[in-house]
Design an enzyme around this catalytic site. Sequence first.
Site, PDB file in Angstrom:
ATOM      1  N   LEU A  92       0.831  -1.204   0.000  1.00 23.23           N
ATOM      2  CA  LEU A  92       0.000   0.000   0.000  1.00 23.23           C
ATOM      3  C   LEU A  92       0.869   1.258   0.000  1.00 23.23           C
ATOM      4  O   LEU A  92       0.366   2.375  -0.115  1.00 23.23           O
ATOM      5  CB  LEU A  92      -0.896   0.008   1.249  1.00 23.23           C
ATOM      6  CG  LEU A  92      -1.851  -1.177   1.376  1.00 23.23           C
ATOM      7  CD1 LEU A  92      -2.601  -1.122   2.701  1.00 23.23           C
ATOM      8  CD2 LEU A  92      -2.847  -1.173   0.226  1.00 23.23           C
TER       9      LEU A  92
ATOM     10  N   THR B 177      11.068  -3.723   2.761  1.00 26.05           N
ATOM     11  CA  THR B 177      10.274  -4.683   3.526  1.00 26.05           C
ATOM     12  C   THR B 177      10.667  -6.106   3.133  1.00 26.05           C
ATOM     13  O   THR B 177      11.725  -6.313   2.520  1.00 26.05           O
ATOM     14  CB  THR B 177       8.763  -4.345   3.431  1.00 26.05           C
ATOM     15  OG1 THR B 177       8.055  -5.253   4.252  1.00 26.05           O
ATOM     16  CG2 THR B 177       8.217  -4.398   2.026  1.00 26.05           C
TER      17      THR B 177
ATOM     18  N   LYS C 247      14.871  -6.534   4.962  1.00 25.05           N
ATOM     19  CA  LYS C 247      15.172  -5.586   6.042  1.00 25.05           C
ATOM     20  C   LYS C 247      16.566  -5.812   6.616  1.00 25.05           C
ATOM     21  O   LYS C 247      17.248  -4.868   7.013  1.00 25.05           O
ATOM     22  CB  LYS C 247      14.112  -5.677   7.139  1.00 25.05           C
ATOM     23  CG  LYS C 247      12.761  -5.119   6.691  1.00 25.05           C
ATOM     24  CD  LYS C 247      11.768  -5.070   7.824  1.00 25.05           C
ATOM     25  CE  LYS C 247      10.417  -4.588   7.318  1.00 25.05           C
ATOM     26  NZ  LYS C 247       9.435  -4.432   8.380  1.00 25.05           N
TER      27      LYS C 247
ATOM     28  N   ASP D  26       9.659   0.994  12.056  1.00 30.56           N
ATOM     29  CA  ASP D  26       8.620   0.083  12.552  1.00 30.56           C
ATOM     30  C   ASP D  26       8.446   0.249  14.056  1.00 30.56           C
ATOM     31  O   ASP D  26       7.331   0.356  14.569  1.00 30.56           O
ATOM     32  CB  ASP D  26       8.994  -1.379  12.264  1.00 30.56           C
ATOM     33  CG  ASP D  26       8.816  -1.733  10.798  1.00 30.56           C
ATOM     34  OD1 ASP D  26       7.981  -1.095  10.140  1.00 30.56           O
ATOM     35  OD2 ASP D  26       9.527  -2.646  10.319  1.00 30.56           O
TER      36      ASP D  26
ATOM     37  N   GLY E 280       3.714 -13.428  20.026  1.00 28.55           N
ATOM     38  CA  GLY E 280       4.415 -13.580  18.743  1.00 28.55           C
ATOM     39  C   GLY E 280       5.879 -13.237  18.907  1.00 28.55           C
ATOM     40  O   GLY E 280       6.252 -12.427  19.776  1.00 28.55           O
TER      41      GLY E 280
ATOM     42  N   GLY F 252       8.053 -13.028  15.837  1.00 32.65           N
ATOM     43  CA  GLY F 252       8.601 -12.866  14.491  1.00 32.65           C
ATOM     44  C   GLY F 252       9.212 -11.483  14.301  1.00 32.65           C
ATOM     45  O   GLY F 252       9.635 -10.832  15.264  1.00 32.65           O
TER      46      GLY F 252
ATOM     47  N   GLU G 255      11.273 -21.909  21.441  1.00 38.40           N
ATOM     48  CA  GLU G 255      12.691 -21.545  21.209  1.00 38.40           C
ATOM     49  C   GLU G 255      12.805 -20.133  20.648  1.00 38.40           C
ATOM     50  O   GLU G 255      13.727 -19.392  20.978  1.00 38.40           O
ATOM     51  CB  GLU G 255      13.376 -22.511  20.220  1.00 38.40           C
ATOM     52  CG  GLU G 255      13.349 -23.975  20.594  1.00 38.40           C
ATOM     53  CD  GLU G 255      12.019 -24.612  20.246  1.00 38.40           C
ATOM     54  OE1 GLU G 255      11.684 -24.694  19.054  1.00 38.40           O
ATOM     55  OE2 GLU G 255      11.300 -25.027  21.181  1.00 38.40           O
TER      56      GLU G 255
HETATM   57  P1  NAP Z   1       6.528 -13.497  11.123  1.00 39.82           P
HETATM   58  O1  NAP Z   1       7.919 -13.039  11.259  1.00 39.82           O
HETATM   59  O2  NAP Z   1       6.202 -14.557  10.155  1.00 39.82           O
HETATM   60  O3  NAP Z   1       6.007 -13.970  12.581  1.00 39.82           O
HETATM   61  C1  NAP Z   1       4.736 -14.499  12.740  1.00 39.82           C
HETATM   62  C2  NAP Z   1       4.461 -14.748  14.205  1.00 39.82           C
HETATM   63  O4  NAP Z   1       3.116 -15.195  14.317  1.00 39.82           O
HETATM   64  C3  NAP Z   1       5.323 -15.844  14.823  1.00 39.82           C
HETATM   65  O5  NAP Z   1       5.561 -15.548  16.160  1.00 39.82           O
HETATM   66  C4  NAP Z   1       4.424 -17.082  14.684  1.00 39.82           C
HETATM   67  O6  NAP Z   1       4.693 -18.067  15.665  1.00 39.82           O
HETATM   68  C5  NAP Z   1       3.075 -16.478  14.963  1.00 39.82           C
HETATM   69  N1  NAP Z   1       1.985 -17.245  14.377  1.00 39.82           N
HETATM   70  C6  NAP Z   1       1.624 -17.281  13.057  1.00 39.82           C
HETATM   71  N2  NAP Z   1       0.548 -18.088  12.911  1.00 39.82           N
HETATM   72  C7  NAP Z   1       0.247 -18.586  14.137  1.00 39.82           C
HETATM   73  C8  NAP Z   1      -0.753 -19.449  14.621  1.00 39.82           C
HETATM   74  N3  NAP Z   1      -1.655 -19.988  13.803  1.00 39.82           N
HETATM   75  N4  NAP Z   1      -0.778 -19.742  15.942  1.00 39.82           N
HETATM   76  C9  NAP Z   1       0.120 -19.195  16.768  1.00 39.82           C
HETATM   77  N5  NAP Z   1       1.104 -18.355  16.379  1.00 39.82           N
HETATM   78  C10 NAP Z   1       1.157 -18.052  15.076  1.00 39.82           C
HETATM   79  O7  NAP Z   1       5.558 -12.272  10.749  1.00 39.82           O
HETATM   80  P2  NAP Z   1       5.772 -10.730  11.089  1.00 39.82           P
HETATM   81  O8  NAP Z   1       6.530 -10.085   9.981  1.00 39.82           O
HETATM   82  O9  NAP Z   1       6.284 -10.600  12.468  1.00 39.82           O
HETATM   83  O10 NAP Z   1       4.274 -10.183  10.961  1.00 39.82           O
HETATM   84  C11 NAP Z   1       3.288 -10.555  11.921  1.00 39.82           C
HETATM   85  C12 NAP Z   1       2.017  -9.751  11.680  1.00 39.82           C
HETATM   86  O11 NAP Z   1       2.250  -8.365  11.921  1.00 39.82           O
HETATM   87  C13 NAP Z   1       1.539  -9.768  10.226  1.00 39.82           C
HETATM   88  O12 NAP Z   1       0.705 -10.862  10.002  1.00 39.82           O
HETATM   89  C14 NAP Z   1       0.807  -8.445  10.056  1.00 39.82           C
HETATM   90  O13 NAP Z   1      -0.582  -8.619  10.253  1.00 39.82           O
HETATM   91  C15 NAP Z   1       1.365  -7.588  11.157  1.00 39.82           C
HETATM   92  N6  NAP Z   1       2.115  -6.442  10.592  1.00 39.82           N
HETATM   93  C16 NAP Z   1       1.674  -5.202  10.922  1.00 39.82           C
HETATM   94  C17 NAP Z   1       2.335  -4.100  10.439  1.00 39.82           C
HETATM   95  C18 NAP Z   1       1.823  -2.748  10.781  1.00 39.82           C
HETATM   96  O14 NAP Z   1       2.437  -1.747  10.374  1.00 39.82           O
HETATM   97  N7  NAP Z   1       0.740  -2.646  11.509  1.00 39.82           N
HETATM   98  C19 NAP Z   1       3.477  -4.232   9.646  1.00 39.82           C
HETATM   99  C20 NAP Z   1       3.910  -5.524   9.341  1.00 39.82           C
HETATM  100  C21 NAP Z   1       3.216  -6.611   9.841  1.00 39.82           C
HETATM  101  P3  NAP Z   1       5.851 -19.170  15.451  1.00 39.82           P
HETATM  102  O15 NAP Z   1       7.130 -18.505  15.833  1.00 39.82           O
HETATM  103  O16 NAP Z   1       5.446 -20.265  16.337  1.00 39.82           O
HETATM  104  O17 NAP Z   1       5.792 -19.542  13.989  1.00 39.82           O
END
Ligand code: NAP
Length: 524
Positions: free
Chosen positions: A253, A304, A308, A354, A382, A384, A409
């Site tokens: 976006l 992104t 990053k 961020d 979370g 990630g 972990e």
């Molecule tokens: P990421 O690095 O892939 O991390 C995803 C996290 O979600 C991990 O901790 C994962 O747990 C957990 N997870 C995913 N599915 C799950 C499930 N079904 N049950 C339990 N835990 C689950 O992703 P990220 O880049 O951090 O992004 C995470 C979210 O942030 C995105 O989906 C997005 O909606 C949001 N976001 C927001 C912004 C903003 O500006 N507002 C910007 C970017 C992203 P595990 O470690 O166990 O896999």
Amino acid sequence: MTYVAVPISAQSVDQASRQIREAAAAGAEMLELRTDYLDRLDRDSVVALIAEAKGTIPASIPVIATCRDPREGGVGNHPESLRTEILLAAIEAGADFIDLEYANFIQPEIGQRTKSALASRPRSRLILSAHDFQGKVAEVRRLHRDILQACPDAIPKLVYTANHINDCFDAFDLLHETQGDRIVLCMGQAGLISRILAKKLGGFVTFASINDQAATAPGQLTVGSLKGLYRNDFMNAETELFGVIADPVGHSLSPAIHNACFAEKGMNRLYLPLLVQGGQPQFNQFLDSVLARPWLDFRGFSVTIPYKHSALKYVHEKGGFVEPLADKIGAANTLILDPQATSDEWQIRAYNTDYAGALDAITAGMGIERGGLRDVPVAVVGAGGVSRAIVAGLTDAGAKVTIYNRTMERAEGLATEFGCQFAGLDELSGMNARLLVNCTSIGMHPNVDVAPVPAEYLKPDMTVFDTVYNPAETLLLRQAKQKGAKTIDGLAMFVNQAAAQFKPFTGHEADRDLMRRVVMGSLR
Ligand code: NAP
């Protein structure tokens, strides 16, 4: 002048008539009549087609007649003799330009007949084109020279497939190094920016379709997006460039929100989607290519997934400035360029907006300053990339963070790095937090009926922040509101991090309300 030419790819004159009106209404500045699309291809149809175009559009909109050779992307299997007749008829019928393949023009008979037809109608001009659907033309400069040697009055048109965004730089160099009317474009998704930047770089024509279905070449944009989203009418040689480097990038976006802000402030700036595929070497090559060409006027990038960390590494290797917390997070999402910098100044700087975007959303939502986060108990769900940035920001501000994650972990690794507690998701029932932050994708479109934390664990004295921004109001936030808790949506973070980029990009504050409206509109 760089014309926005709209191809008319109709099977009949009637169908063409509708397309011509649509093209004119969409803002076409030139029409390309692709006669090879006609079901009945003969002199009469082409004369009728040109008469239809000339009768419908203002005289200021020139018409190109093309009968593309199937070996260069043409439709139908029309014999060469017929294709030549069609172009000669188009000259007689008053086409402003005819587009003939250079490979055909150098056949003596075709070349001679075309030249004498043009000599008797000097108002028609010749475009000599060469297309490569496989990849980069090996010696694009030589091809450009050869075309002009064969016909000095012709407009060379060189179009090749970019298999990677880095393939576009040859096209940019050719436009930069040459004068006169010339068309140089790259096809394919990776070549998209060559179509957008044709006007900045002085190309004679860029092509855009009426709609996605009517595109006549891979990667062609619609007139609507070229003129609307990418501000083609406002672009000139001085336009400063920005963009988001990502793979994939189509869903981003960021072009919509930054370009809307540039437009609102009347700034001569443009923000591009930059699809950089591959890994660190391709990322480095892209930035090296940009830095080696200060005349492109790139001034900054959003970065992104998945680059990053690559961005941080690149800036370190170049001896640029890295914001200390970006270093600690291990990720940069913002690069600021100063290609004019001397050797003792920074050419490139890396930041992470961020964490700042998230902290600003949190403090505004809680009605406190950053200092007010000291010793506040926070539950972050979370572990990630987003969690990492937010945990870094929160611990830097002195908050007492516990990370809850499905994979222990990962939670442990992050907690150890930033000196916080960690636990599994099953321990959320015992959490004692004033602030709860969801950093998982749970609740994100299309799976909107799930929440990362059971409703019974939410309390009225909590602030609940969901980083998911699609939808803006997630199930978690609805349940938190029902409990009487304060809520903060992911849009606030998204807009804040974009606004925090806009400031160093331009030196001006962004209009956050406008950014939010654009995001909401796009998500809808
Ligand atoms: P990421 O690095 O892939 O991390 C995803 C996290 O979600 C991990 O901790 C994962 O747990 C957990 N997870 C995913 N599915 C799950 C499930 N079904 N049950 C339990 N835990 C689950 O992703 P990220 O880049 O951090 O992004 C995470 C979210 O942030 C995105 O989906 C997005 O909606 C949001 N976001 C927001 C912004 C903003 O500006 N507002 C910007 C970017 C992203 P595990 O470690 O166990 O896999």
